[in-house]
Design an enzyme around this catalytic site. Structure first.
Site, PDB file in Angstrom:
ATOM      1  N   ASN A  11       0.862  -1.193   0.000  1.00  0.00           N
ATOM      2  CA  ASN A  11       0.000   0.000   0.000  1.00  0.00           C
ATOM      3  C   ASN A  11       0.893   1.236   0.000  1.00  0.00           C
ATOM      4  O   ASN A  11       1.464   1.583   1.025  1.00  0.00           O
ATOM      5  CB  ASN A  11      -0.896  -0.034   1.248  1.00  0.00           C
ATOM      6  CG  ASN A  11      -1.698   1.242   1.408  1.00  0.00           C
ATOM      7  OD1 ASN A  11      -1.869   2.001   0.450  1.00  0.00           O
ATOM      8  ND2 ASN A  11      -2.191   1.490   2.617  1.00  0.00           N
ATOM      9  N   LYS A  13       0.056   4.240  -0.248  1.00  0.00           N
ATOM     10  CA  LYS A  13      -0.622   5.422   0.310  1.00  0.00           C
ATOM     11  C   LYS A  13      -0.419   6.621  -0.637  1.00  0.00           C
ATOM     12  O   LYS A  13      -0.334   6.413  -1.841  1.00  0.00           O
ATOM     13  CB  LYS A  13      -0.118   5.733   1.718  1.00  0.00           C
ATOM     14  CG  LYS A  13      -0.116   4.492   2.621  1.00  0.00           C
ATOM     15  CD  LYS A  13       0.049   4.846   4.056  1.00  0.00           C
ATOM     16  CE  LYS A  13       0.289   3.586   4.870  1.00  0.00           C
ATOM     17  NZ  LYS A  13      -0.065   3.759   6.265  1.00  0.00           N
ATOM     18  N   HIS A 103      -9.628   1.095   4.596  1.00  0.00           N
ATOM     19  CA  HIS A 103      -8.376   1.306   5.343  1.00  0.00           C
ATOM     20  C   HIS A 103      -8.675   2.256   6.507  1.00  0.00           C
ATOM     21  O   HIS A 103      -9.505   3.174   6.372  1.00  0.00           O
ATOM     22  CB  HIS A 103      -7.320   1.909   4.411  1.00  0.00           C
ATOM     23  CG  HIS A 103      -5.949   1.880   5.014  1.00  0.00           C
ATOM     24  ND1 HIS A 103      -5.553   2.763   5.982  1.00  0.00           N
ATOM     25  CD2 HIS A 103      -4.900   1.050   4.808  1.00  0.00           C
ATOM     26  CE1 HIS A 103      -4.304   2.491   6.334  1.00  0.00           C
ATOM     27  NE2 HIS A 103      -3.881   1.446   5.641  1.00  0.00           N
ATOM     28  N   GLU A 105      -7.164   4.690   7.562  1.00  0.00           N
ATOM     29  CA  GLU A 105      -6.927   6.094   7.229  1.00  0.00           C
ATOM     30  C   GLU A 105      -8.123   6.698   6.488  1.00  0.00           C
ATOM     31  O   GLU A 105      -8.273   7.920   6.440  1.00  0.00           O
ATOM     32  CB  GLU A 105      -5.620   6.228   6.424  1.00  0.00           C
ATOM     33  CG  GLU A 105      -4.417   6.007   7.337  1.00  0.00           C
ATOM     34  CD  GLU A 105      -3.154   5.519   6.660  1.00  0.00           C
ATOM     35  OE1 GLU A 105      -3.060   5.578   5.425  1.00  0.00           O
ATOM     36  OE2 GLU A 105      -2.261   5.043   7.389  1.00  0.00           O
ATOM     37  N   GLU A 175      -5.631  -4.974  10.410  1.00  0.00           N
ATOM     38  CA  GLU A 175      -4.602  -3.967  10.662  1.00  0.00           C
ATOM     39  C   GLU A 175      -4.925  -3.216  11.947  1.00  0.00           C
ATOM     40  O   GLU A 175      -5.741  -2.273  11.920  1.00  0.00           O
ATOM     41  CB  GLU A 175      -4.557  -2.967   9.508  1.00  0.00           C
ATOM     42  CG  GLU A 175      -4.222  -3.578   8.177  1.00  0.00           C
ATOM     43  CD  GLU A 175      -3.626  -2.534   7.246  1.00  0.00           C
ATOM     44  OE1 GLU A 175      -2.507  -2.762   6.795  1.00  0.00           O
ATOM     45  OE2 GLU A 175      -4.249  -1.499   7.032  1.00  0.00           O
ATOM     46  N   GLY A 181       2.181   2.278  10.713  1.00  0.00           N
ATOM     47  CA  GLY A 181       3.122   3.379  10.543  1.00  0.00           C
ATOM     48  C   GLY A 181       3.775   3.837  11.839  1.00  0.00           C
ATOM     49  O   GLY A 181       4.364   4.910  11.891  1.00  0.00           O
ATOM     50  N   SER A 221       3.265  -2.162  10.307  1.00  0.00           N
ATOM     51  CA  SER A 221       4.717  -2.145  10.497  1.00  0.00           C
ATOM     52  C   SER A 221       5.389  -3.472  10.159  1.00  0.00           C
ATOM     53  O   SER A 221       6.340  -3.882  10.835  1.00  0.00           O
ATOM     54  CB  SER A 221       5.056  -1.695  11.923  1.00  0.00           C
ATOM     55  OG  SER A 221       4.544  -0.391  12.169  1.00  0.00           O
TER      56      SER A 221
HETATM   57  C1  PEP Z   1      -0.828   0.178   5.836  1.00  0.00           C
HETATM   58  O1  PEP Z   1      -0.796   1.301   5.383  1.00  0.00           O
HETATM   59  O2  PEP Z   1      -1.762  -0.568   5.496  1.00  0.00           O
HETATM   60  C2  PEP Z   1       0.246  -0.249   6.731  1.00  0.00           C
HETATM   61  C3  PEP Z   1       0.142  -1.421   7.293  1.00  0.00           C
HETATM   62  O3  PEP Z   1       1.282   0.615   6.933  1.00  0.00           O
HETATM   63  P1  PEP Z   1       2.712   0.311   7.642  1.00  0.00           P
HETATM   64  O4  PEP Z   1       3.196  -1.007   7.061  1.00  0.00           O
HETATM   65  O5  PEP Z   1       3.574   1.461   7.262  1.00  0.00           O
HETATM   66  O6  PEP Z   1       2.445   0.178   9.100  1.00  0.00           O
END
Ligand code: PEP
Length: 260
Positions: A11, A13, A103, A105, A175, A181, A221
């Site tokens: 992803n 983003k 997501h 976000e 998630e 992040g 992460s």
């Molecule tokens: C994500 O954006 O779905 C995500 C898991 O980000 P990160 O791996 O940076 O934590």
């Protein structure tokens, strides 16, 4: 047990313009080729910004790359007076396989409700796109020990009325918001607890065989240094990777998690 092909999905983003996307896709392809990556054994997908998709399509189709790709969101509507929205029909024309829906976000930053996400899932299926449905709890909910109930509530509401013949192809990404992040990774046991519960919920909503065939990813992460342990859990079938998917070497290592 059903055999589920692991999926590693990057992803991006709101990172990388279409010129930078070209560089990353080419480098990722070379790196995976050097590592003799078996795409049949581990599927690799990238989820760039909308504005990169035409470029990615040209590269993938022109150079016959084995990567697949998708978008990070879609409109619940198919066409019309919806300024700024992107139809699933357009994504399908651009050769997208996947579309991320829900997501955190977008749930948090754009106030997307379960009802809207349900409409988006229906829109994805209308256009032959495979949803990657994201779910996960905030830190306060985990502190109260309510992560499983919370996530199962999201799944049940988001999938309301989605028929079994469609849901068979869905991908679900667990998630935990506190791990996205932040560098904070859920333990493999934390990931398994919720991914296993999601599979149980899918069996209850549909049937055992359907639940056993659906891929459930972990995201938050994920890096090459922690992916093998997480992938060792029985209900984790891949990863949704944010930050680490922007570096070709690191993402390629994640895709080759068996040897990482
Ligand atoms: C994500 O954006 O779905 C995500 C898991 O980000 P990160 O791996 O940076 O934590």
């Amino acid at each position: 047990m059903a055999s589920r092909t692991p999926l590693m999905a990057g992803n991006w983003k709101m990172n990388l313009d279409h010129l930078q996307a070209t560089q990353l896709v080419q480098k990722l392809d070379w790196t995976l080729k050097d590592a003799e990556h078996d795409y049949g054994a581990v599927e690799v997908a990238i989820l760039p910004p909308f504005t990169d998709l035409r470029t990615v399509q040209t590269l993938v189709e022109g150079d016959k790359l084995s990567l697949v790709y998708g978008a990070q969101d879609l409109s619940p509507k198919d066409e019309g007076a919806y300024t700024g929205d992107i139809s699933g029909a357009f994504l399908a024309k651009l050769g997208c396989t996947y579309v991320t829906i829900g997501h955190s976000e977008r749930r948090e930053g754009h106030g997307e409700t379960d009802e809207l996400l349900n409409e988006k899932i229906q829109a994805a299926y209308r256009h032959g796109l495979t949803p990657i449905l994201c779910c996960g709890e905030a830190l306060e909910i985990r502190k109260e020990g309510r992560q499983v109930d919370h996530v199962l509530g999201q799944i049940e509401a988001d999938l309301a009325g989605i028929p079994v013949e469609q849901v068979r192809t869905i991908v679900i990404a667990y998630e935990p918001i506190w791990a996205i992040g932040t560098g904070e990774v859920a333990t493999p046991e934390d990931a398994q607890e919720v991914c296993g519960a999601i599979r149980g919920k899918l069996a209850e909503l549909y049937d055992e065989a359907t639940a056993a065939g659906i891929r459930i990813l972990y995201g938050g992460s994920v890096k090459s240094s922690n992916v093998s342990e997480i992938m060792g859990k029985p209900d984790v079938d891949g990863a949704l990777v944010g930050g680490a998917s922007l570096k070709a070497d690191e993402f390629a290592k994640i895709c080759g998690f068996e040897t990482a």
